[in-house]
Design a protein around this motif. Sequence first.
Motif, PDB file in Angstrom:
ATOM      1  N   TYR A 137      51.153  30.333  39.942  1.00 53.66           N
ATOM      2  CA  TYR A 137      50.815  30.694  38.563  1.00 53.66           C
ATOM      3  C   TYR A 137      50.667  29.447  37.692  1.00 53.66           C
ATOM      4  CZ  TYR A 137      51.448  32.948  34.003  1.00 53.66           C
ATOM      5  OH  TYR A 137      51.294  33.376  32.721  1.00 53.66           O
ATOM      6  N   ASN A 175      46.079  33.108  34.968  1.00 53.78           N
ATOM      7  CA  ASN A 175      46.952  34.250  35.246  1.00 53.78           C
ATOM      8  C   ASN A 175      46.899  34.685  36.704  1.00 53.78           C
ATOM      9  OD1 ASN A 175      48.775  36.287  34.426  1.00 53.78           O
ATOM     10  ND2 ASN A 175      47.087  37.747  34.301  1.00 53.78           N
ATOM     11  N   ARG A 176      45.738  34.557  37.340  1.00 54.38           N
ATOM     12  CA  ARG A 176      45.579  34.995  38.731  1.00 54.38           C
ATOM     13  C   ARG A 176      45.828  33.884  39.738  1.00 54.38           C
ATOM     14  NH1 ARG A 176      40.546  36.064  39.732  1.00 54.38           N
ATOM     15  NH2 ARG A 176      39.710  35.386  37.761  1.00 54.38           N
ATOM     16  N   ASP A 215      42.361  34.105  32.177  1.00 58.54           N
ATOM     17  CA  ASP A 215      42.439  35.027  33.310  1.00 58.54           C
ATOM     18  C   ASP A 215      42.566  34.261  34.627  1.00 58.54           C
ATOM     19  OD1 ASP A 215      42.302  37.720  34.433  1.00 58.54           O
ATOM     20  OD2 ASP A 215      40.324  37.122  35.183  1.00 58.54           O
ATOM     21  N   TYR A 216      41.834  33.166  34.764  1.00 60.41           N
ATOM     22  CA  TYR A 216      41.931  32.318  35.951  1.00 60.41           C
ATOM     23  C   TYR A 216      43.364  31.822  36.135  1.00 60.41           C
ATOM     24  CZ  TYR A 216      41.647  28.155  38.846  1.00 60.41           C
ATOM     25  OH  TYR A 216      41.879  27.208  39.805  1.00 60.41           O
ATOM     26  N   ASN A 274      47.462  31.074  42.150  1.00 59.80           N
ATOM     27  CA  ASN A 274      48.690  31.020  42.933  1.00 59.80           C
ATOM     28  C   ASN A 274      48.880  29.608  43.454  1.00 59.80           C
ATOM     29  OD1 ASN A 274      50.986  31.754  44.270  1.00 59.80           O
ATOM     30  ND2 ASN A 274      49.931  32.766  45.950  1.00 59.80           N
TER      31      ASN A 274
END
Length: 75
Positions: free
Chosen positions: A29, A24-25, A21-22, A27
């Motif tokens: 990516y 995926n979020r 999840d980290y 920036n």
Amino acid sequence: MSKIVRASHIIAERGVNVFADYCNRHNPYIIWREETKNDFGIDGEIELTEKTDDGKTKPTSRILKVQVKSTEHDK
């Protein structure tokens, strides 16, 4: 005899999910590829990305192998 799912397995799975999840979020990516075979040390690999001048996300071919360590704690 029925199979038992150990608490340590559940904690490890949750840790890998939190890390995925980290990525995926993040920036820019971060590409996360989970290891499909039980490697006893490597949970997966990440590939770093970068933004191009036109705003697209491009893989950089920089790959790191990852071992996620998880613990259970009270919130």
